[in-house]
Design a protein around this motif. Structure first.
Motif, PDB file in Angstrom:
ATOM      1  N   GLY A   1       4.440   2.884   3.687  1.00  0.00           N
ATOM      2  CA  GLY A   1       3.372   4.169   2.591  1.00  0.00           C
ATOM      3  C   GLY A   1       3.054   4.966   3.643  1.00  0.00           C
ATOM      4  O   GLY A   1       2.694   5.850   2.498  1.00  0.00           O
ATOM      5  N   LEU A   2       2.147   3.835   4.502  1.00  0.00           N
ATOM      6  CA  LEU A   2       1.543   5.072   5.066  1.00  0.00           C
ATOM      7  C   LEU A   2       1.611   5.069   6.180  1.00  0.00           C
ATOM      8  O   LEU A   2       2.105   4.611   6.769  1.00  0.00           O
ATOM      9  N   GLU A   3       1.363   6.719   6.280  1.00  0.00           N
ATOM     10  CA  GLU A   3       1.671   8.225   6.498  1.00  0.00           C
ATOM     11  C   GLU A   3       0.617   7.813   7.945  1.00  0.00           C
ATOM     12  O   GLU A   3       0.600   8.453   9.756  1.00  0.00           O
ATOM     13  N   ILE A   4      -0.479   7.692   7.634  1.00  0.00           N
ATOM     14  CA  ILE A   4      -1.812   8.001   8.937  1.00  0.00           C
ATOM     15  C   ILE A   4      -2.742   6.853   8.559  1.00  0.00           C
ATOM     16  O   ILE A   4      -2.488   6.211   7.394  1.00  0.00           O
ATOM     17  N   VAL A   5      -3.006   6.177   9.819  1.00  0.00           N
ATOM     18  CA  VAL A   5      -3.479   4.835   9.380  1.00  0.00           C
ATOM     19  C   VAL A   5      -4.976   5.374  10.735  1.00  0.00           C
ATOM     20  O   VAL A   5      -5.111   5.369  11.494  1.00  0.00           O
TER      21      VAL A   5
ATOM     22  N   ILE B   1       1.513  -1.088  -0.103  1.00  0.00           N
ATOM     23  CA  ILE B   1       0.265   0.139  -0.050  1.00  0.00           C
ATOM     24  C   ILE B   1       1.071   1.164   0.112  1.00  0.00           C
ATOM     25  O   ILE B   1       1.262   0.696   1.171  1.00  0.00           O
ATOM     26  N   GLN B   2       0.617   2.017  -1.086  1.00  0.00           N
ATOM     27  CA  GLN B   2       1.761   2.980  -1.290  1.00  0.00           C
ATOM     28  C   GLN B   2       1.054   4.826  -1.600  1.00  0.00           C
ATOM     29  O   GLN B   2       1.822   5.880  -0.786  1.00  0.00           O
ATOM     30  N   VAL B   3      -0.310   4.607  -0.981  1.00  0.00           N
ATOM     31  CA  VAL B   3      -1.417   5.776  -0.975  1.00  0.00           C
ATOM     32  C   VAL B   3      -1.637   5.644   0.167  1.00  0.00           C
ATOM     33  O   VAL B   3      -2.480   4.516   0.896  1.00  0.00           O
ATOM     34  N   ASP B   4      -2.434   6.703   1.164  1.00  0.00           N
ATOM     35  CA  ASP B   4      -3.140   6.449   1.896  1.00  0.00           C
ATOM     36  C   ASP B   4      -4.662   6.241   1.808  1.00  0.00           C
ATOM     37  O   ASP B   4      -5.196   6.157   0.011  1.00  0.00           O
ATOM     38  N   MET B   5      -5.430   4.812   2.325  1.00  0.00           N
ATOM     39  CA  MET B   5      -6.218   4.532   1.589  1.00  0.00           C
ATOM     40  C   MET B   5      -7.497   5.069   1.879  1.00  0.00           C
ATOM     41  O   MET B   5      -8.030   5.496   3.299  1.00  0.00           O
ATOM     42  N   GLN B   6      -8.600   5.137   0.839  1.00  0.00           N
ATOM     43  CA  GLN B   6     -10.114   5.637   0.885  1.00  0.00           C
ATOM     44  C   GLN B   6     -10.537   4.516   1.694  1.00  0.00           C
ATOM     45  O   GLN B   6      -9.995   3.574   1.587  1.00  0.00           O
ATOM     46  N   ASP B   7     -11.649   4.673   2.366  1.00  0.00           N
ATOM     47  CA  ASP B   7     -12.888   3.048   3.021  1.00  0.00           C
ATOM     48  C   ASP B   7     -13.208   2.704   1.890  1.00  0.00           C
ATOM     49  O   ASP B   7     -12.863   1.289   1.971  1.00  0.00           O
TER      50      ASP B   7
ATOM     51  N   SER C   1      -8.841   4.787  12.564  1.00  0.00           N
ATOM     52  CA  SER C   1      -9.977   3.383  12.885  1.00  0.00           C
ATOM     53  C   SER C   1     -10.291   2.669  12.300  1.00  0.00           C
ATOM     54  O   SER C   1     -10.016   1.273  11.924  1.00  0.00           O
ATOM     55  N   PHE C   2     -10.608   3.195  10.898  1.00  0.00           N
ATOM     56  CA  PHE C   2     -11.498   2.322   9.942  1.00  0.00           C
ATOM     57  C   PHE C   2     -10.317   1.443   9.257  1.00  0.00           C
ATOM     58  O   PHE C   2     -10.838   0.102   9.115  1.00  0.00           O
ATOM     59  N   VAL C   3      -9.542   1.888   8.546  1.00  0.00           N
ATOM     60  CA  VAL C   3      -8.299   1.238   8.262  1.00  0.00           C
ATOM     61  C   VAL C   3      -7.692   0.439   9.088  1.00  0.00           C
ATOM     62  O   VAL C   3      -7.644  -1.491   9.081  1.00  0.00           O
ATOM     63  N   GLY C   4      -7.719   0.638  10.441  1.00  0.00           N
ATOM     64  CA  GLY C   4      -6.993  -0.605  11.387  1.00  0.00           C
ATOM     65  C   GLY C   4      -8.454  -1.847  11.444  1.00  0.00           C
ATOM     66  O   GLY C   4      -7.894  -2.641  11.538  1.00  0.00           O
ATOM     67  N   ARG C   5      -9.501  -1.094  11.672  1.00  0.00           N
ATOM     68  CA  ARG C   5     -10.448  -2.412  11.841  1.00  0.00           C
ATOM     69  C   ARG C   5     -10.578  -3.174  10.373  1.00  0.00           C
ATOM     70  O   ARG C   5     -10.786  -4.141  10.282  1.00  0.00           O
ATOM     71  N   MET C   6      -9.683  -2.802   9.435  1.00  0.00           N
ATOM     72  CA  MET C   6     -10.068  -3.761   8.245  1.00  0.00           C
ATOM     73  C   MET C   6      -9.212  -4.064   7.875  1.00  0.00           C
ATOM     74  O   MET C   6      -9.114  -5.522   7.770  1.00  0.00           O
ATOM     75  N   LEU C   7      -7.643  -3.882   8.400  1.00  0.00           N
ATOM     76  CA  LEU C   7      -6.123  -4.752   8.766  1.00  0.00           C
ATOM     77  C   LEU C   7      -7.210  -6.049   9.523  1.00  0.00           C
ATOM     78  O   LEU C   7      -6.534  -6.985   9.055  1.00  0.00           O
ATOM     79  N   SER C   8      -7.014  -6.083  10.745  1.00  0.00           N
ATOM     80  CA  SER C   8      -8.117  -6.592  11.646  1.00  0.00           C
ATOM     81  C   SER C   8      -9.047  -7.791  10.611  1.00  0.00           C
ATOM     82  O   SER C   8      -8.725  -8.548  10.876  1.00  0.00           O
ATOM     83  N   SER C   9      -9.984  -6.792   9.957  1.00  0.00           N
ATOM     84  CA  SER C   9     -11.167  -7.523   9.470  1.00  0.00           C
ATOM     85  C   SER C   9     -10.492  -8.783   8.072  1.00  0.00           C
ATOM     86  O   SER C   9     -10.356  -9.877   7.514  1.00  0.00           O
ATOM     87  N   ILE C  10      -9.793  -8.264   7.465  1.00  0.00           N
ATOM     88  CA  ILE C  10      -8.044  -9.077   6.603  1.00  0.00           C
ATOM     89  C   ILE C  10      -7.885 -10.508   6.816  1.00  0.00           C
ATOM     90  O   ILE C  10      -7.454 -11.418   6.259  1.00  0.00           O
TER      91      ILE C  10
ATOM     92  N   ALA D   1       4.659   6.172  13.927  1.00  0.00           N
ATOM     93  CA  ALA D   1       3.773   7.586  14.192  1.00  0.00           C
ATOM     94  C   ALA D   1       2.422   6.625  13.827  1.00  0.00           C
ATOM     95  O   ALA D   1       1.802   6.947  14.595  1.00  0.00           O
ATOM     96  N   VAL D   2       2.149   5.775  13.050  1.00  0.00           N
ATOM     97  CA  VAL D   2       1.083   4.868  12.633  1.00  0.00           C
ATOM     98  C   VAL D   2       0.881   4.054  13.686  1.00  0.00           C
ATOM     99  O   VAL D   2       0.235   3.399  13.915  1.00  0.00           O
ATOM    100  N   ALA D   3       1.414   3.121  14.479  1.00  0.00           N
ATOM    101  CA  ALA D   3       1.929   2.957  15.784  1.00  0.00           C
ATOM    102  C   ALA D   3       1.458   3.627  16.906  1.00  0.00           C
ATOM    103  O   ALA D   3       0.217   2.530  17.850  1.00  0.00           O
ATOM    104  N   ILE D   4       1.777   4.133  17.263  1.00  0.00           N
ATOM    105  CA  ILE D   4       1.351   5.075  18.368  1.00  0.00           C
ATOM    106  C   ILE D   4      -0.528   5.479  17.997  1.00  0.00           C
ATOM    107  O   ILE D   4      -1.020   5.886  18.751  1.00  0.00           O
ATOM    108  N   THR D   5      -0.197   6.093  17.141  1.00  0.00           N
ATOM    109  CA  THR D   5      -1.821   6.270  16.825  1.00  0.00           C
ATOM    110  C   THR D   5      -2.261   5.288  16.997  1.00  0.00           C
ATOM    111  O   THR D   5      -3.733   5.492  17.521  1.00  0.00           O
ATOM    112  N   LEU D   6      -2.265   4.024  16.158  1.00  0.00           N
ATOM    113  CA  LEU D   6      -3.126   3.053  16.706  1.00  0.00           C
ATOM    114  C   LEU D   6      -3.439   2.744  18.175  1.00  0.00           C
ATOM    115  O   LEU D   6      -5.061   2.112  18.595  1.00  0.00           O
ATOM    116  N   VAL D   7      -2.212   2.846  18.783  1.00  0.00           N
ATOM    117  CA  VAL D   7      -2.231   3.157  20.085  1.00  0.00           C
ATOM    118  C   VAL D   7      -3.374   3.510  21.292  1.00  0.00           C
ATOM    119  O   VAL D   7      -4.438   3.436  21.916  1.00  0.00           O
ATOM    120  N   GLU D   8      -3.200   4.753  20.470  1.00  0.00           N
ATOM    121  CA  GLU D   8      -3.802   5.734  21.162  1.00  0.00           C
ATOM    122  C   GLU D   8      -5.565   5.801  20.709  1.00  0.00           C
ATOM    123  O   GLU D   8      -6.470   6.426  21.415  1.00  0.00           O
TER     124      GLU D   8
END
Length: 124
Positions: free
Chosen positions: A51-55, A17-23, A57-66, A85-92
């Motif tokens: 390639g993702l600078e931002i994940v 994944i090279q670009v920030d994903m839309q839902d 909550s939706f994308v985080g849930r999608m990774l779990s769902s996948i 930064a992504v790991a920190i955001t997911l934890v937050e």
């Protein structure tokens, strides 16, 4: 709609994944991966999110769902390349990505998938 390419490397499907994903893109990826696992019999899925600078909550849930869908289809999922930064955001956000295995990079992810495949199955 943008689609994220899925490459096959032996028994592993590789998604970079090279670009920030839309839902909608994330949902399409989930459907495409489920179809590819079922059609190829792949036993591993590696998702490179370097390639993702931002994940969000939706994308985080999608990774779990996948990961859950792949597990039901007898494939293991490893997410690699997560930026700090992504790991920190997911934890937050309170998202622990339950059931998702992670590795620092693709090389370590391939090693992890290899080890997982060698583990004896609990179901016989």
């Amino acid at each position: 709609m943008d689609r994220i390419p899925i490459l096959r490397m032996g028994e592993t499907l590789l998604v970079t994944i090279q670009v920030d994903m839309q839902d909608r893109t994330a949902m399409q990826l989930q459907d495409d991966l489920a179809d590819r696992i079922a059609n190829t019999g792949a036993t591993g899925v590696m998702i490179d999110i370097s390639g993702l600078e931002i994940v969000d909550s939706f994308v985080g849930r999608m990774l779990s769902s996948i990961s859950g869908i792949a597990r039901i289809l007898s494939a293991h999922t490893v997410v690699v390349g997560m930026q700090p930064a992504v790991a920190i955001t997911l934890v937050e956000l309170g998202l622990s990505l339950e059931g998702v295995r992670t590795a620092l990079n693709v090389e370590r992810g391939m090693q992890l998938l290899s080890r997982i495949r060698q583990e004896p199955s609990l179901v016989r």
